[in-house]
Design an enzyme around this catalytic site. Structure first.
Site, mmCIF file in Angstrom:
data_model
loop_
_atom_site.group_PDB
_atom_site.id
_atom_site.type_symbol
_atom_site.label_atom_id
_atom_site.label_comp_id
_atom_site.label_asym_id
_atom_site.label_seq_id
_atom_site.Cartn_x
_atom_site.Cartn_y
_atom_site.Cartn_z
ATOM 1 N N LYS A 110 2.474 9.983 8.029
ATOM 2 C CA LYS A 110 1.781 9.518 9.233
ATOM 3 C C LYS A 110 2.295 10.152 10.538
ATOM 4 O O LYS A 110 1.911 11.252 10.868
ATOM 5 C CB LYS A 110 1.825 8.000 9.280
ATOM 6 C CG LYS A 110 0.895 7.368 8.212
ATOM 7 C CD LYS A 110 0.502 5.984 8.597
ATOM 8 C CE LYS A 110 -0.347 5.268 7.551
ATOM 9 N NZ LYS A 110 -1.777 5.471 7.738
ATOM 10 N N ASP A 126 9.285 2.747 1.572
ATOM 11 C CA ASP A 126 8.123 3.508 2.022
ATOM 12 C C ASP A 126 7.993 3.288 3.526
ATOM 13 O O ASP A 126 7.478 2.269 3.977
ATOM 14 C CB ASP A 126 6.883 3.006 1.264
ATOM 15 C CG ASP A 126 5.598 3.654 1.752
ATOM 16 O OD1 ASP A 126 5.611 4.285 2.822
ATOM 17 O OD2 ASP A 126 4.573 3.510 1.057
ATOM 18 N N PHE A 138 0.858 -1.180 0.000
ATOM 19 C CA PHE A 138 0.000 0.000 0.000
ATOM 20 C C PHE A 138 0.889 1.224 0.000
ATOM 21 O O PHE A 138 1.725 1.413 0.885
ATOM 22 C CB PHE A 138 -0.909 0.012 1.231
ATOM 23 C CG PHE A 138 -1.958 1.092 1.147
ATOM 24 C CD1 PHE A 138 -3.140 0.872 0.461
ATOM 25 C CD2 PHE A 138 -1.747 2.333 1.731
ATOM 26 C CE1 PHE A 138 -4.101 1.879 0.351
ATOM 27 C CE2 PHE A 138 -2.703 3.339 1.625
ATOM 28 C CZ PHE A 138 -3.872 3.105 0.941
HETATM 29 C C1 LIG Z 1 3.017 2.333 3.828
HETATM 30 C C2 LIG Z 1 2.070 3.423 3.434
HETATM 31 N N1 LIG Z 1 2.388 4.217 2.406
HETATM 32 C C3 LIG Z 1 1.580 5.216 2.009
HETATM 33 C C4 LIG Z 1 0.386 5.450 2.643
HETATM 34 C C5 LIG Z 1 -0.493 6.559 2.186
HETATM 35 O O1 LIG Z 1 -0.420 7.627 3.074
HETATM 36 P P1 LIG Z 1 -1.518 8.775 3.039
HETATM 37 O O2 LIG Z 1 -2.822 8.163 3.411
HETATM 38 O O3 LIG Z 1 -1.016 9.795 4.031
HETATM 39 O O4 LIG Z 1 -1.540 9.312 1.653
HETATM 40 C C6 LIG Z 1 0.012 4.641 3.719
HETATM 41 C C7 LIG Z 1 -1.279 4.850 4.388
HETATM 42 O O5 LIG Z 1 -1.828 3.981 5.028
HETATM 43 C C8 LIG Z 1 0.873 3.603 4.123
HETATM 44 O O6 LIG Z 1 0.556 2.784 5.136
#
Ligand SMILES: Cc1ncc(COP(=O)(O)O)c(C=O)c1O
Length: 404
Positions: free
Chosen positions: A267, A238, A153
């Site tokens: 986050k 990420d 994700f």
């Molecule tokens: C690993 C990871 N990357 C990216 C995101 C996306 O972040 P945002 O919701 O702030 O766009 C999330 C959100 O859950 C995530 O867990």
């Protein structure tokens, strides 16, 4: 019919002579992009949140791994309040002091790099993807393909939803942008087999979060790093969910003997204030003026919040505390009858044989505990780093009771 609809729209608070609930107003006025649990939170304090009726809940979701310092932390509130009275926003046409200070702190905590600041995890990953493509144009004969993990994700923009290998999130939005190849997580041979002259980068979550907390197999991330070095590819990690101390280190990759070329954060970084960051090592840092931007990205208010979060994490030793509380949480989950428990630090999940996760989530909510069912089988727990041993005990007791 049109007339009564018009009238209903004009009188949003009146329903059968009464006031509409928050849930009813949300249904009428908010796009229905996701399902919500039947609760409206109005305030919080530390790891506790309170609903409209004053009922108290212990919060082990923390805004989905966001509120590292819990709710209403006095240092964050004071920093925000002072900054709001001084300078909230200027755009990136000018320099601001909190922005450069935050970038410096992030680099000092991670690896030699420079920082692009934005507003969310998806934006941070979008920056990483654009960076990789430009790097490929310069360094790999126009290579542009990014290898990502199935079930990962990376966000909900068109590129990041395509990067994440989850069809349920991307299929409704076809045609999707090209340039992403998905392979099973924890399979270095699959990464090798998917690599072609078109490949520019491998992009991974060091612990897969949204799909239910899947840690990397021993040696997997190191093997990917080695492969990227051998093949002249970028390694993008990420750390949007894993970063900022959640796993018991500042960044999850610090549990391994490697550094990425590019790392994304969001986050927990702002303690609840929207902010994202993309860090690129000198090798990957190919953006030039005009390549990328954001009106709000890295504004003084968000950066001040992030600096306050970093200060408190350091001052209060919250990285070590997260590691310690993570052990306790893990032990408490292991005492619950389940198929498996997994995770690292304060990023844990428990999986059930039967599709009971949603019912357990609701039973916990009724009993005053906020947990997150990521699917029908798994519950994810990503509490604030400030959680105490007593609160973990209380959460464990409620969860055990809910599981039955
Ligand atoms: C690993 C990871 N990357 C990216 C995101 C996306 O972040 P945002 O919701 O702030 O766009 C999330 C959100 O859950 C995530 O867990």
């Amino acid at each position: 019919m049109g007339g009564s609809m018009e009238r209903a729209r004009a009188l949003p608070f009146i329903r059968g002579g009464g006031r509409m609930t928050t849930a009813e107003l949300a249904e009428r006025y908010l796009m229905q992009t996701g399902r919500r649990l039947p609760v409206t939170f109005v305030r919080g304090q530390g790891c506790l949140v309170y609903d409209e009726s004053g009922k108290e809940y212990l919060d082990l979701v923390a805004g989905i791994a966001v509120n590292l310092l819990g709710h209403a932390h006095p240092d964050v509130a004071a920093a925000l309040s002072a900054q709001a009275r001084s300078l909230i926003h200027t755009s990136n046409l000018y320099f601001t002091q909190p922005q450069v200070e935050l970038a410096k702190r992030l680099v000092e905590l991670s690896f030699p790099s420079r920082v692009f600041l934005c507003n969310s995890g998806a934006e941070a990953n979008e920056a990483a993807i654009k960076l990789a493509r430009k790097w490929g144009t310069r360094n790999r004969d126009g290579a542009f393909e990014i290898i990502t993990a199935l079930g990962s994700f990376h966000g909900r923009t068109l590129a990041t939803v395509t990067a994440g290998g989850q069809h349920k999130y991307s299929d409704p939005f076809e045609p999707l942008p090209g340039g992403f190849v998905h392979v099973p997580f924890n399979d270095i041979d699959a990464v090798k087999a998917a690599t072609t002259p078109k490949t520019v980068a491998v992009m991974l979550e060091p612990v897969m979060g949204e799909i239910g907390v899947i840690p990397p197999a021993p040696g997997y991330l190191e093997a990917v790093r080695k492969w990227c070095d051998e093949q002249n590819l970028l390694l993008i990690l990420d750390e949007v969910q894993t970063g900022m101390g959640r796993t018991g280190k500042w960044f999850a990759h610090q549990h391994h003997s490697l550094t990425p070329d590019v790392m994304t954060l969001a986050k927990g970084l702002g303690g609840g204030v929207p902010i994202g960051a993309c860090l690129a090592s000198p090798r990957a840092d190919v953006f030039e003026p005009g390549d990328h931007g954001s009106t709000f990205g890295g504004n003084p208010l968000a950066c001040t919040a992030a600096l306050a979060v970093l200060n408190v994490i350091e001052r209060d030793g919250l990285i070590g505390h997260a590691a310690e509380m993570g052990e306790l949480l893990r032990a408490s989950l292991e005492a619950i009858p389940s198929k498996s428990t997994r995770g690292i630090g304060l990023m844990q999940a428990v999986e059930f044989e039967e599709p009971r996760a949603k019912a357990i989530q609701q039973a916990c909510l009724d009993a005053g505990l906020v947990v997150n069912a990521v699917d029908d089988h798994s519950i994810r727990l990503v509490p604030p780093l400030v959680i105490t041993a007593a609160q973990i005990d209380r959460a464990g007791a409620i969860l055990r009771e809910a599981v039955g």
